[in-house]
Motif scaffolding. Sequence first.
Motif, mmCIF file in Angstrom:
data_model
loop_
_atom_site.group_PDB
_atom_site.id
_atom_site.type_symbol
_atom_site.label_atom_id
_atom_site.label_comp_id
_atom_site.label_asym_id
_atom_site.label_seq_id
_atom_site.Cartn_x
_atom_site.Cartn_y
_atom_site.Cartn_z
ATOM 1 N N ASP A 286 0.979 -1.015 0.169
ATOM 2 C CA ASP A 286 0.048 0.096 0.276
ATOM 3 C C ASP A 286 0.824 1.185 0.007
ATOM 4 O O ASP A 286 0.521 2.142 -0.665
ATOM 5 C CB ASP A 286 -0.853 0.009 1.341
ATOM 6 C CG ASP A 286 -1.995 -0.697 1.088
ATOM 7 O OD1 ASP A 286 -2.916 -1.014 1.923
ATOM 8 O OD2 ASP A 286 -2.469 -1.366 -0.087
ATOM 9 N N GLY B 274 -10.170 1.362 5.144
ATOM 10 C CA GLY B 274 -10.862 0.265 4.367
ATOM 11 C C GLY B 274 -12.231 0.765 4.356
ATOM 12 O O GLY B 274 -12.862 1.334 5.242
ATOM 13 N N ALA B 275 -13.127 -0.001 3.247
ATOM 14 C CA ALA B 275 -14.521 0.468 3.359
ATOM 15 C C ALA B 275 -15.309 0.054 4.434
ATOM 16 O O ALA B 275 -16.365 0.733 4.837
ATOM 17 C CB ALA B 275 -14.866 -0.263 1.924
ATOM 18 N N GLU C 294 -15.087 2.974 8.393
ATOM 19 C CA GLU C 294 -15.404 4.295 8.017
ATOM 20 C C GLU C 294 -15.985 4.913 9.183
ATOM 21 O O GLU C 294 -15.660 6.204 9.549
ATOM 22 C CB GLU C 294 -16.653 4.433 6.890
ATOM 23 C CG GLU C 294 -16.250 4.486 5.557
ATOM 24 C CD GLU C 294 -16.926 5.278 4.503
ATOM 25 O OE1 GLU C 294 -17.801 4.415 3.733
ATOM 26 O OE2 GLU C 294 -17.188 6.493 4.558
ATOM 27 N N VAL D 74 -11.547 6.807 1.938
ATOM 28 C CA VAL D 74 -11.663 5.211 1.843
ATOM 29 C C VAL D 74 -10.727 4.637 0.738
ATOM 30 O O VAL D 74 -10.773 5.418 -0.184
ATOM 31 C CB VAL D 74 -12.940 4.720 1.546
ATOM 32 C CG1 VAL D 74 -13.054 3.231 1.492
ATOM 33 C CG2 VAL D 74 -13.969 5.045 2.685
ATOM 34 N N LYS D 75 -9.693 3.716 0.945
ATOM 35 C CA LYS D 75 -8.718 3.263 0.270
ATOM 36 C C LYS D 75 -9.322 2.744 -1.059
ATOM 37 O O LYS D 75 -10.179 1.919 -1.016
ATOM 38 C CB LYS D 75 -7.750 2.370 0.951
ATOM 39 C CG LYS D 75 -7.094 2.727 2.340
ATOM 40 C CD LYS D 75 -5.862 1.677 2.488
ATOM 41 C CE LYS D 75 -6.582 0.582 3.356
ATOM 42 N NZ LYS D 75 -5.468 -0.287 3.983
ATOM 43 N N ASN D 76 -8.808 3.180 -2.296
ATOM 44 C CA ASN D 76 -9.153 2.687 -3.320
ATOM 45 C C ASN D 76 -7.991 2.843 -4.448
ATOM 46 O O ASN D 76 -7.497 3.858 -4.591
ATOM 47 C CB ASN D 76 -10.384 3.579 -4.070
ATOM 48 C CG ASN D 76 -10.839 3.279 -5.233
ATOM 49 O OD1 ASN D 76 -10.356 2.125 -5.953
ATOM 50 N ND2 ASN D 76 -11.960 3.587 -5.845
ATOM 51 N N PRO D 77 -7.440 1.716 -4.766
ATOM 52 C CA PRO D 77 -6.171 1.655 -5.727
ATOM 53 C C PRO D 77 -6.449 2.485 -6.958
ATOM 54 O O PRO D 77 -5.401 3.053 -7.433
ATOM 55 C CB PRO D 77 -6.015 0.393 -6.032
ATOM 56 C CG PRO D 77 -6.646 -0.554 -4.885
ATOM 57 C CD PRO D 77 -8.138 0.288 -4.510
ATOM 58 N N ALA D 78 -7.469 2.628 -7.456
ATOM 59 C CA ALA D 78 -7.766 3.539 -8.762
ATOM 60 C C ALA D 78 -8.108 4.939 -8.528
ATOM 61 O O ALA D 78 -8.432 5.520 -9.427
ATOM 62 C CB ALA D 78 -9.123 2.836 -9.491
ATOM 63 N N ASP D 79 -8.183 5.368 -7.008
ATOM 64 C CA ASP D 79 -8.483 6.712 -7.038
ATOM 65 C C ASP D 79 -7.256 7.492 -6.412
ATOM 66 O O ASP D 79 -7.438 8.334 -5.467
ATOM 67 C CB ASP D 79 -9.723 6.842 -6.106
ATOM 68 C CG ASP D 79 -10.444 8.192 -6.259
ATOM 69 O OD1 ASP D 79 -11.352 8.380 -5.607
ATOM 70 O OD2 ASP D 79 -10.016 9.063 -7.201
ATOM 71 N N HIS E 64 -18.326 6.070 -13.793
ATOM 72 C CA HIS E 64 -17.145 5.871 -12.794
ATOM 73 C C HIS E 64 -16.744 4.586 -13.179
ATOM 74 O O HIS E 64 -15.024 4.285 -12.745
ATOM 75 C CB HIS E 64 -18.042 5.202 -11.538
ATOM 76 C CG HIS E 64 -18.142 6.406 -10.608
ATOM 77 N ND1 HIS E 64 -17.510 7.408 -10.275
ATOM 78 C CD2 HIS E 64 -19.632 6.963 -10.025
ATOM 79 C CE1 HIS E 64 -17.796 8.544 -9.664
ATOM 80 N NE2 HIS E 64 -19.218 7.930 -9.292
ATOM 81 N N ALA F 267 -12.405 4.343 -13.596
ATOM 82 C CA ALA F 267 -11.652 3.514 -12.781
ATOM 83 C C ALA F 267 -10.753 2.389 -13.711
ATOM 84 O O ALA F 267 -9.494 2.117 -13.399
ATOM 85 C CB ALA F 267 -12.427 2.491 -11.990
#
Length: 716
Positions: free
Chosen positions: A30, A101-102, A105, A121-126, A450, A454
């Motif tokens: 990460d 993580g999702a 929250e 919130v962790k998002n590898p694509a964001d 979206h 992504a």
Amino acid sequence: MPGPGLKPEIHTNAKHSHECVLLIDAEATDAARILEELGSSTGEGLDVEWVPELSSGLGRLRNGGVGTVVFDMTSPGSHGIETFDRLFQAAPGVPILILVGADAEEMARKAVRHGAQDYLVKNPADGYRLRRAVRAMMERRSTAAVLLENQVANVTLDSIGEAVLRTDVRGNVAYLNRIAENLIGWRQEKALGRPVAEVLRIVDAVSGAVVRDALEIVMRENKTAGVTANCTNCILVRPDGFKLGIEISVTPMRDQDGAASGAVVAFRDVSVARATSAEMSHLAQHDFLTDLPNRMLFNDRLQQAISLAVRQGKQLAVMFVDLDHFKKINDSLGHGVGDKLLQSVAGRLVACVRRTDTVSRMGGDEFVVLLSQVENGEDAAVSAQKILRALAQPHIIDNKSLDVSVSVGVSTYPSDGPDAESLMNKADTAMYEAKQHGRNNYQFFRRDMHARLAERQLLERDLRYALGRNEFSLHHQPKFNLQTGQITGVESLIRWEHPERGTVYPGEFVPIAEECGLILAIGRWVLLEACRQARAWSDEGLGVVPVAVNVSASEFGDKDFVSGVRAALIATGVEPANLELELTESVLMHDAESTVRTLVALKAMGVQLAIDDFGTGYSSFTYLRRFPVDALKLHQSFVQEITADPGDATIVDAMINIGKSLKQRVIAEGVETRAQLHFLQHHGCAEGQGYYFSRPVIAGQVGKLLQCGLQEGVFN
């Protein structure tokens, strides 16, 4: 433990800023992704240091120089809110961004209540939202520091000397010091014995009501003996009519028996301080360059507009407006011109909307518009079209005419979201969709966007590792002499052999590479690899094979482009005359005068130059004569219609004649039929390439063509 090749305290950018971003994350995978994302911002990267353990992070904070902390609360070793509290206590003045993580929250929201600035919130694509959130936090902290410095300065100045007036028990003036004399416009000898209300004329700054006398402040606000009363919002009216903002403190005096004996009135001029405070308040809420509302003020207005829309049952719209290719203007003309262009854009945006609407600059070349009340989506569409037309008109900056376009993304309330954050995110997503549709257009948010965004971000992520993983390859399409059938050279074309997607063609990844700044590294690889292959064919005894490579606008405008070409030739031993650089008309005409200088430098080196996709852009014939170009490449759209459309046949004939008159080779792209070949031969076109002869092939198949040639009868 860190993974291979990843060590703590890594800086993601060589240009160190005054304060860094501290990343605390026990997960090396990460951390590597976050380091990559924070270092990939267009224009400049963020200075990031990574530590895997909280104890190391606390030690780093004690050393100072940390502007923002990014903390993964869900990584191994974290004890949730307890760990956050330790971190916050170590550096209460440093803004903290929480990553979770999702499913965590609620813990993140609790951290915000305990002092965290924000959470994601962790998002590898964001990665884009992560970069933007970190930059916003650092900007807010910088603004707060400026405000604090000014407050300290104001307090210091305000405490240097005060005006003092003393009254007797009847409320008449008994004493004035020199500062008081100068401030109120009365000399002490003239003021003595006069009622204080005559000497000290005061009105309330809010109501405008006259304060009868200074002692009334004490009587009205505090009846307790010996306690000072204050008036912090008063205006002093001097005998000459001049008004000053003042602050007053009144302390009653009593004799030994406790009887009233008068009062001491201390006051000072705060006109400048009030003006400075108003100015600082304005600066804290407005962009320093354009004077538009900044992100903080815009968010406040958006939330108010949503509340009003809820009460009135109305709609509103949010529009993200992003300048297309703004980085090229900064790089080619300088940041001074870029700043003036942003100011021009800001003025036109304000002129396009109503006074009740809000235009804000988010930072860089990003603007956002709030249409506070719209009847339906068509109203927002009309505004978007108006913005596109207004910004497309030339901007005159330093006597230069600049043409820019914008991409606009639109979201509407309530259909696209119930709150400010969702509306902003969806307008942002729609803006990226507008860029994918060729820029200079607007798009309303749709739910399928979206997924596409992504997907694009995943492709960008993989693209960043493609060079290091040797996933690129070159295919080569031969060019032929249309009269003799001999191979005159090859055009080298990049392919991306993705481990999961298979072959990815340039049209899918080159635009992404240009936007995220990878195109320079990829272009250097193509140039060097093409030259190496040309040398390999020569070493194999296949003769000299001239190679052609395409050059993007970013590469051609790079200050190191000419030296990079020279280095590739020296490294491979390829003769300059056997390398041809292909540039489109739009690249050449972007800054024609600068283009001439670069082309002359390349020609002095001996490199061949060609105008690619000739006929699809705009070229001044004056510059065509000045450009030291060796070849014109006719775009395949003209070639493929020459036997079906007499108009295209006439145009191709004319372009062939232009090339001949300029003593330039003419190369036809996209030759697919015998009829097209015969037309080109009849009209004297020198060279051609296309599927009729050969598709782009790997190096080994080119070698076979060099040895055996095409089948007999192809050119008959």
